[in-house]
Design an enzyme around this catalytic site. Structure first.
Site, PDB file in Angstrom:
ATOM      1  N   SER A   7      40.147  35.585  34.827  1.00 40.27           N
ATOM      2  CA  SER A   7      40.826  36.259  35.935  1.00 40.27           C
ATOM      3  C   SER A   7      40.450  37.729  35.899  1.00 40.27           C
ATOM      4  O   SER A   7      40.731  38.425  34.919  1.00 40.27           O
ATOM      5  CB  SER A   7      42.342  36.122  35.794  1.00 40.27           C
ATOM      6  OG  SER A   7      42.972  37.086  36.611  1.00 40.27           O
ATOM      7  N   HIS A  32      38.370  33.656  38.663  1.00 35.83           N
ATOM      8  CA  HIS A  32      39.691  33.575  39.289  1.00 35.83           C
ATOM      9  C   HIS A  32      40.027  34.950  39.869  1.00 35.83           C
ATOM     10  O   HIS A  32      39.989  35.954  39.156  1.00 35.83           O
ATOM     11  CB  HIS A  32      40.705  33.149  38.230  1.00 35.83           C
ATOM     12  CG  HIS A  32      42.083  32.949  38.742  1.00 35.83           C
ATOM     13  ND1 HIS A  32      42.517  31.756  39.280  1.00 35.83           N
ATOM     14  CD2 HIS A  32      43.148  33.787  38.800  1.00 35.83           C
ATOM     15  CE1 HIS A  32      43.783  31.866  39.637  1.00 35.83           C
ATOM     16  NE2 HIS A  32      44.201  33.094  39.359  1.00 35.83           N
ATOM     17  N   ASP A  34      42.733  37.228  41.878  1.00 38.22           N
ATOM     18  CA  ASP A  34      44.161  37.310  42.218  1.00 38.22           C
ATOM     19  C   ASP A  34      44.401  38.263  43.374  1.00 38.22           C
ATOM     20  O   ASP A  34      44.148  39.467  43.260  1.00 38.22           O
ATOM     21  CB  ASP A  34      44.946  37.786  40.992  1.00 38.22           C
ATOM     22  CG  ASP A  34      45.032  36.704  39.927  1.00 38.22           C
ATOM     23  OD1 ASP A  34      45.452  35.590  40.272  1.00 38.22           O
ATOM     24  OD2 ASP A  34      44.687  36.986  38.770  1.00 38.22           O
ATOM     25  N   MET A  36      47.186  39.886  45.804  1.00 35.60           N
ATOM     26  CA  MET A  36      48.640  40.141  45.874  1.00 35.60           C
ATOM     27  C   MET A  36      48.947  41.124  46.994  1.00 35.60           C
ATOM     28  O   MET A  36      48.175  42.066  47.216  1.00 35.60           O
ATOM     29  CB  MET A  36      49.122  40.729  44.549  1.00 35.60           C
ATOM     30  CG  MET A  36      48.745  39.899  43.336  1.00 35.60           C
ATOM     31  SD  MET A  36      49.511  40.571  41.838  1.00 35.60           S
ATOM     32  CE  MET A  36      48.703  39.566  40.587  1.00 35.60           C
ATOM     33  N   HIS A  65      43.188  33.084  44.423  1.00 38.63           N
ATOM     34  CA  HIS A  65      44.613  32.760  44.264  1.00 38.63           C
ATOM     35  C   HIS A  65      45.414  33.715  45.142  1.00 38.63           C
ATOM     36  O   HIS A  65      45.555  34.892  44.812  1.00 38.63           O
ATOM     37  CB  HIS A  65      44.957  32.908  42.772  1.00 38.63           C
ATOM     38  CG  HIS A  65      46.401  32.700  42.433  1.00 38.63           C
ATOM     39  ND1 HIS A  65      46.937  33.069  41.216  1.00 38.63           N
ATOM     40  CD2 HIS A  65      47.425  32.159  43.136  1.00 38.63           C
ATOM     41  CE1 HIS A  65      48.217  32.767  41.183  1.00 38.63           C
ATOM     42  NE2 HIS A  65      48.553  32.225  42.344  1.00 38.63           N
ATOM     43  N   MET A  67      48.558  35.246  46.398  1.00 33.83           N
ATOM     44  CA  MET A  67      49.990  35.471  46.148  1.00 33.83           C
ATOM     45  C   MET A  67      50.487  36.371  47.274  1.00 33.83           C
ATOM     46  O   MET A  67      50.806  37.557  47.068  1.00 33.83           O
ATOM     47  CB  MET A  67      50.175  36.112  44.761  1.00 33.83           C
ATOM     48  CG  MET A  67      49.932  35.116  43.638  1.00 33.83           C
ATOM     49  SD  MET A  67      49.600  35.921  42.052  1.00 33.83           S
ATOM     50  CE  MET A  67      47.847  36.192  42.228  1.00 33.83           C
ATOM     51  N   MET A 136      51.608  27.802  37.467  1.00 29.24           N
ATOM     52  CA  MET A 136      51.848  29.173  36.987  1.00 29.24           C
ATOM     53  C   MET A 136      52.691  29.105  35.716  1.00 29.24           C
ATOM     54  O   MET A 136      53.792  28.551  35.724  1.00 29.24           O
ATOM     55  CB  MET A 136      52.589  30.001  38.042  1.00 29.24           C
ATOM     56  CG  MET A 136      51.777  30.345  39.280  1.00 29.24           C
ATOM     57  SD  MET A 136      50.215  31.178  38.934  1.00 29.24           S
ATOM     58  CE  MET A 136      50.768  32.643  38.045  1.00 29.24           C
ATOM     59  N   ASP A 172      47.721  29.046  34.674  1.00 26.88           N
ATOM     60  CA  ASP A 172      47.494  30.470  34.936  1.00 26.88           C
ATOM     61  C   ASP A 172      48.656  31.306  34.411  1.00 26.88           C
ATOM     62  O   ASP A 172      49.772  31.225  34.933  1.00 26.88           O
ATOM     63  CB  ASP A 172      47.334  30.659  36.452  1.00 26.88           C
ATOM     64  CG  ASP A 172      46.965  32.084  36.840  1.00 26.88           C
ATOM     65  OD1 ASP A 172      46.647  32.891  35.948  1.00 26.88           O
ATOM     66  OD2 ASP A 172      46.998  32.373  38.056  1.00 26.88           O
ATOM     67  N   GLY A 194      43.167  36.093  31.883  1.00 19.40           N
ATOM     68  CA  GLY A 194      42.852  37.470  32.253  1.00 19.40           C
ATOM     69  C   GLY A 194      42.796  38.361  31.037  1.00 19.40           C
ATOM     70  O   GLY A 194      41.728  38.707  30.531  1.00 19.40           O
ATOM     71  N   SER A 195      43.982  38.724  30.510  1.00 21.76           N
ATOM     72  CA  SER A 195      44.014  39.682  29.403  1.00 21.76           C
ATOM     73  C   SER A 195      43.360  39.126  28.136  1.00 21.76           C
ATOM     74  O   SER A 195      42.751  39.880  27.380  1.00 21.76           O
ATOM     75  CB  SER A 195      45.446  40.137  29.133  1.00 21.76           C
ATOM     76  OG  SER A 195      46.297  39.033  28.978  1.00 21.76           O
TER      77      SER A 195
HETATM   78  C1  DX5 Z   1      49.300  36.515  37.490  1.00 19.16           C
HETATM   79  C2  DX5 Z   1      47.918  36.058  37.884  1.00 19.16           C
HETATM   80  C3  DX5 Z   1      47.060  35.645  36.753  1.00 19.16           C
HETATM   81  C4  DX5 Z   1      46.795  36.735  35.759  1.00 19.16           C
HETATM   82  C5  DX5 Z   1      46.746  36.100  34.426  1.00 19.16           C
HETATM   83  O1  DX5 Z   1      50.064  36.680  38.624  1.00 19.16           O
HETATM   84  O2  DX5 Z   1      47.993  34.961  38.787  1.00 19.16           O
HETATM   85  O3  DX5 Z   1      45.839  35.068  37.204  1.00 19.16           O
HETATM   86  O4  DX5 Z   1      45.579  37.411  35.934  1.00 19.16           O
HETATM   87  O5  DX5 Z   1      46.619  37.096  33.477  1.00 19.16           O
HETATM   88  P1  DX5 Z   1      46.925  36.805  31.964  1.00 19.16           P
HETATM   89  O6  DX5 Z   1      45.909  35.792  31.506  1.00 19.16           O
HETATM   90  O7  DX5 Z   1      46.772  38.136  31.326  1.00 19.16           O
HETATM   91  O8  DX5 Z   1      48.316  36.267  31.886  1.00 19.16           O
HETATM   92 ZN    ZN Z   2      46.121  33.923  39.266  1.00 16.51          ZN
END
Ligand code: DX5
Ligand code: ZN
Length: 218
Positions: A7, A32, A34, A36, A65, A67, A136, A172, A194-195
């Site tokens: 991500s 991926h 994101d 928002m 994705h 959101m 999620m 995710d 992601g992280s």
């Molecule tokens: C959160 C996102 C994720 C996010 C995950 O709202 O949908 O895709 O990047 O990040 P980590 O892996 O750090 O939880």
């Molecule tokens: Zn996501």
């Protein structure tokens, strides 16, 4: 073989092209992305122009994705920008079947995301209308949150509900190397991280570690 989907939310946005090249070279299966809007979730990220820019820099499939509220208004723009899969939240609108059909008609794979508190039974009457379920495992909005353990049982419940349908089950939020084999054991076919990837000292090595951990199931 489980798929690894970095991500980019936790990537260095000022060096996004380079960061993507690193995870692609390390064998990531898809990216991926994101999106928002500051309304569905309390954060704002990126829109179609960034997806278009990413599309020019990678051959990896882009899993977008959304959101956002009223996702149906933006599906054409994200598909035109190069999204391969567009995922919408069940909680984002009242006409899920229509929105999923719209995504497929626009030429993309349709994904459906469930917030941690949402029961998978909401999918019971649309089971043939999507190609991916995004479970999620944190409340959407931010990277770097802690995995919510109750969502493990939901991964399994979703897998069972899908029967033999060739639908991806993606997890995710808070995914780590330690959790990877457990998630795969519960039925996950794609791990979004992601992280765990972009905050690692070596994001390429992190992709490889996640891959080997995800293959250690059983
Ligand atoms: C959160 C996102 C994720 C996010 C995950 O709202 O949908 O895709 O990047 O990040 P980590 O892996 O750090 O939880
Ligand atoms: Zn996501």
């Amino acid at each position: 073989m489980p798929k690894i989907a970095p991500s980019i939310l936790s990537a260095d946005f000022a060096a996004l092209g380079d960061q993507i090249a690193i995870v692609e070279a390390a064998g990531a299966d898809q990216l991926h992305v994101d999106v928002m809007d500051g309304r569905f979730v309390p954060n704002i990220t990126i829109g179609p122009v960034v997806v278009e820019a990413i599309r020019k820099r990678t051959r990896l499939p882009l899993d977008v994705h959304l959101m956002i509220v009223e996702p149906e208004r933006y599906i054409p723009a994200f598909v035109a920008a190069g999204a391969d899969t567009v995922t919408v939240h069940v909680e984002a609108g009242p006409h899920l079947q229509r929105t999923l059909a719209q995504i497929r008609e626009s030429g993309a794979r349709a994904g459906v995301a469930l917030n941690p508190s949402t029961h998978p039974s909401v999918l019971a009457y649309v089971l043939d209308d999507f190609d991916l379920v995004l479970v999620m495992s944190v409340n959407p909005g931010f990277g770097g949150q802690k995995f919510i353990p109750a969502t493990l049982a939901k991964v399994r419940a979703v897998r069972t509900l899908l029967g033999s349908r060739p639908v991806d089950v993606s997890v995710d939020g808070g995914v780590t190397v330690d959790l990877a084999p457990i998630l795969v054991d519960h039925g996950a076919t794609t791990l979004v991280a992601g992280s765990a990837i972009f905050n690692a000292p070596d994001p390429g090595a992190a992709v490889k570690q996640l891959r080997s951990a995800s293959e250690m199931r059983g």
